[in-house]
Design an enzyme around this catalytic site. Structure first.
Site, PDB file in Angstrom:
ATOM      1  CG  PHE A  11      13.046  53.789 -34.812  1.00 56.37           C
ATOM      2  CD1 PHE A  11      12.037  53.291 -33.993  1.00 56.37           C
ATOM      3  CD2 PHE A  11      14.063  52.925 -35.211  1.00 56.37           C
ATOM      4  CE1 PHE A  11      12.044  51.956 -33.577  1.00 56.37           C
ATOM      5  CE2 PHE A  11      14.075  51.590 -34.814  1.00 56.37           C
ATOM      6  CZ  PHE A  11      13.067  51.110 -33.993  1.00 56.37           C
ATOM      7  CB  THR A  97       9.788  63.909 -34.341  1.00 59.10           C
ATOM      8  OG1 THR A  97       8.930  64.965 -33.898  1.00 59.10           O
ATOM      9  CG2 THR A  97       9.023  62.957 -35.225  1.00 59.10           C
ATOM     10  CE  LYS A 126      10.091  70.374 -23.524  1.00 56.46           C
ATOM     11  NZ  LYS A 126      10.880  69.145 -23.636  1.00 56.46           N
ATOM     12  CD  GLU A 150       0.577  62.121 -17.210  1.00 56.70           C
ATOM     13  OE1 GLU A 150      -0.624  61.940 -17.030  1.00 56.70           O
ATOM     14  OE2 GLU A 150       1.211  63.055 -16.676  1.00 56.70           O
ATOM     15  N   GLY A 207      25.136  62.879 -18.746  1.00 56.95           N
ATOM     16  CA  GLY A 207      24.080  62.712 -19.739  1.00 56.95           C
ATOM     17  C   GLY A 207      22.784  63.410 -19.387  1.00 56.95           C
ATOM     18  CG  ASP A 221      12.764  71.701 -20.553  1.00 59.90           C
ATOM     19  OD1 ASP A 221      12.264  71.085 -21.514  1.00 59.90           O
ATOM     20  OD2 ASP A 221      12.801  71.236 -19.398  1.00 59.90           O
ATOM     21  CE  LYS A 225       9.710  69.498 -19.286  1.00 61.51           C
ATOM     22  NZ  LYS A 225      10.952  69.049 -18.601  1.00 61.51           N
ATOM     23  N   GLY A 323      14.549  60.327 -19.293  1.00 60.57           N
ATOM     24  CA  GLY A 323      14.979  58.939 -19.429  1.00 60.57           C
ATOM     25  C   GLY A 323      14.194  58.264 -20.539  1.00 60.57           C
TER      26      GLY A 323
END
Lengths: 348, 348
Positions: A11, A97, A126, A150, A207, A221, A225, A323
């Site tokens: 959450f 999570t 991912k 997605e 940010g 990262d 992907k 975002g």
């Protein structure tokens, strides 16, 4: 109208953004032909909450950090993920999570439990897709459940589903992408004269970058992907470790300025290509692009994927790659895909 | 496997490219779940040819300009469009004639005849869609036929279907595009120091620009595409004449150089926007874009559309906006949509 019961696992920002959409904009889902009701929430900090008739989202969204669900009916200060995923009356498990990119946990276990219980799963993580995509898709099939992700590549910007649905009859030869907003922002600021460290600090202020920017700057990262794109769109079976990865940590201001003087831009490019032998090779590395390259103009924190097709050449999609609300939209599009799966019995 | 019978109306570059794909790459269509058989061809130069059992495409593709179909069984030196469209055993009419952008003829009549006869129609012609889209869609519905025209905006690059299928649950606030490859190429060459006239001449040498480049440079080509985007994606009912249109003919080398020195690029932008009052306004005009604009990096003859959405902000797709094979692919994607319509009974 059909109502789908959701269990929100995690959450944090993304699932809170989804809960906010569900609370404030039911018309958005009605237009898609369904209603959403959150019947369970689990979170490392808040614990767990199960209410079959539907959780009042205003109440839980208003709870301050540090509070937990213990005082609420059906609430507990323990996350109880396994029990909630297996036994709550959720049709769809929404997995968002904070998950390790190394072993994909705890998300992998969450997805396994849900699919094995015949529940549909949508996730923005991912890790499970990059590391265990094939196993989890097989498990979904076995249990006649839908598994949608997605948001694992470019947040809400359609990439996987776009390639699967918009390129019918085309052969996809490869994909190239700018898949990390932080590193792209940093390279852009270096073009404006900042040094690497200064640009990273600025990205953190905005940010975009995590407190520890290693995964962004070092390319790990993007590696996840690229593995997802190679496996999902080119039919590869790559482990992320098989993606040769070089980040932008060694790129100097001088190199960036030099390239710019020659009409070129440094970009961190993740790519996967089908060779003439049919073998898929994949890599992450900084590259200088000339102005006519479809990814050369991707600026700031924007992400993009360029699909190399046989009849159209390069077709490129760009948009947000991060975002909270943007990523929550990926979940909305995944839930719409689950709905189509349920109604059609087939993946669409 | 289902076989669809096609009537090719117009046998110029695009329909010849489609015929070449059908002849050489049946596997491409088999992968989509159908076979294609061309049972009729009409063309202003070649005349008309109807063979129910399927035309040998190698034969007709090898015919030199100046020849006609008269000597062939079922052939005539007359185009006989109306008769062929109404009476040939085609399931799908593939409309790719040379058509007037002013009144959309002869394509509008071709589409009307076909839909009224209950035949599905796929077309790459902007005219009928921009000028009579609403009427023709109503006619299609009335006759339980499918009317598809993805190629009318950006050749094979998905735009209409992308917005309709990939943005479920999003509100589209507006679209902005670079929708004419010639004018974008010309502006790019002016950035490299050429004068307008020199850049146009170069575009003509490269085959981007027509002998008469007025529609490209003056913006009237983009105007038709903006009307299609506004009507199809924003629910407007605009006639192309209602799109305020200014081309690039008055842009000077000095303006282009000045903008570049300020980090900006001149682009010919077609756009349609929903105002706060719900009204759609649309325009075509040259604009200076800063580097962070999603269309600023679109170079050469590439086209692009940027969709402004409520949850994702700008999502942009770029790719080819012209080319024979590229445009023929739009017809392939349209035929796949017709197949889905036939099998599902609904537009997908």
């Amino acid at each position: 109208m059909t109502t789908y019961n959701l269990a929100l696992i995690g959450f944090g920002g993304v699932n809170r953004a989804l809960a906010t959409l569900i609370r404030d904009e039911p018309h958005r889902f009605a237009a898609l032909g369904f209603e959403l009701r959150v019947v369970a929430i689990t979170d490392l900090a808040f614990g767990s909450l199960v209410q079959e008739e539907g959780i009042d989202l205003a109440t839980v969204l208003a709870m301050p950090r540090g509070a937990n669900f213990e005082g609420l009916r059906g609430g507990s200060s323990e996350p109880r993920n396994e029990e909630v995923i297996k036994n709550s009356p959720a049709d769809i498990v929404v997995e968002a999570t904070f998950t390790s990119p190394v072993d994909g946990e705890p998300a992998v276990s969450h997805v396994r439990w849900a699919l094995a219980a015949g529940k549909h799963v949508v996730t923005t993580n991912k890790g499970p897709v990059a590391l265990h995509g094939r196993e989890l898709n097989a498990l979904a099939k076995e249990n006649s459940a839908s598994f949608e992700y997605e948001g694992s590549v470019m947040s809400g910007t359609p990439v996987l589903r776009l390639a699967q649905k918009m390129f019918e009859g085309l052969q996809l030869k490869g994909v190239q992408g700018i898949l990390n907003g932080t590193s792209n922002y940093v390279l852009g600021r270096m073009e404006a004269g900042l040094r690497l460290g200064e640009a990273i600090a600025e990205a953190q202020e905005h940010g975009y970058a995590e407190a520890d920017p290693t995964a962004d700057i070092g390319g790990s990262d993007v590696r996840l992907k690229v593995a997802i794109l190679a496996n999902e769109l080119l039919g590869a079976s790559l482990h992320p470790d098989e993606v040769d990865t070089i980040g932008i940590q060694e790129i100097t201001s001088d190199q960036v300025a030099q390239a710019l003087a020659n009409g070129q831009r440094w970009k961190l490019i993740g790519e996967a290509t089908r060779g003439t032998d049919g073998k898929i090779t994949a890599s992450v590395r900084p590259a200088t692009l000339t102005a006519d390259h479809p990814l050369a103009g991707i600026s700031g924190a924007t992400n993009a994927v360029s699909f190399e097709t046989d009849l159209l050449g390069a077709v490129t999609v760009s948009g947000p790659g991060a975002g909270r609300t943007e990523t929550a939209y990926a979940l909305v599009s995944d839930i719409a895909a689950v709905d189509a799966f349920i109604n059609g019995g087939v993946h669409v």
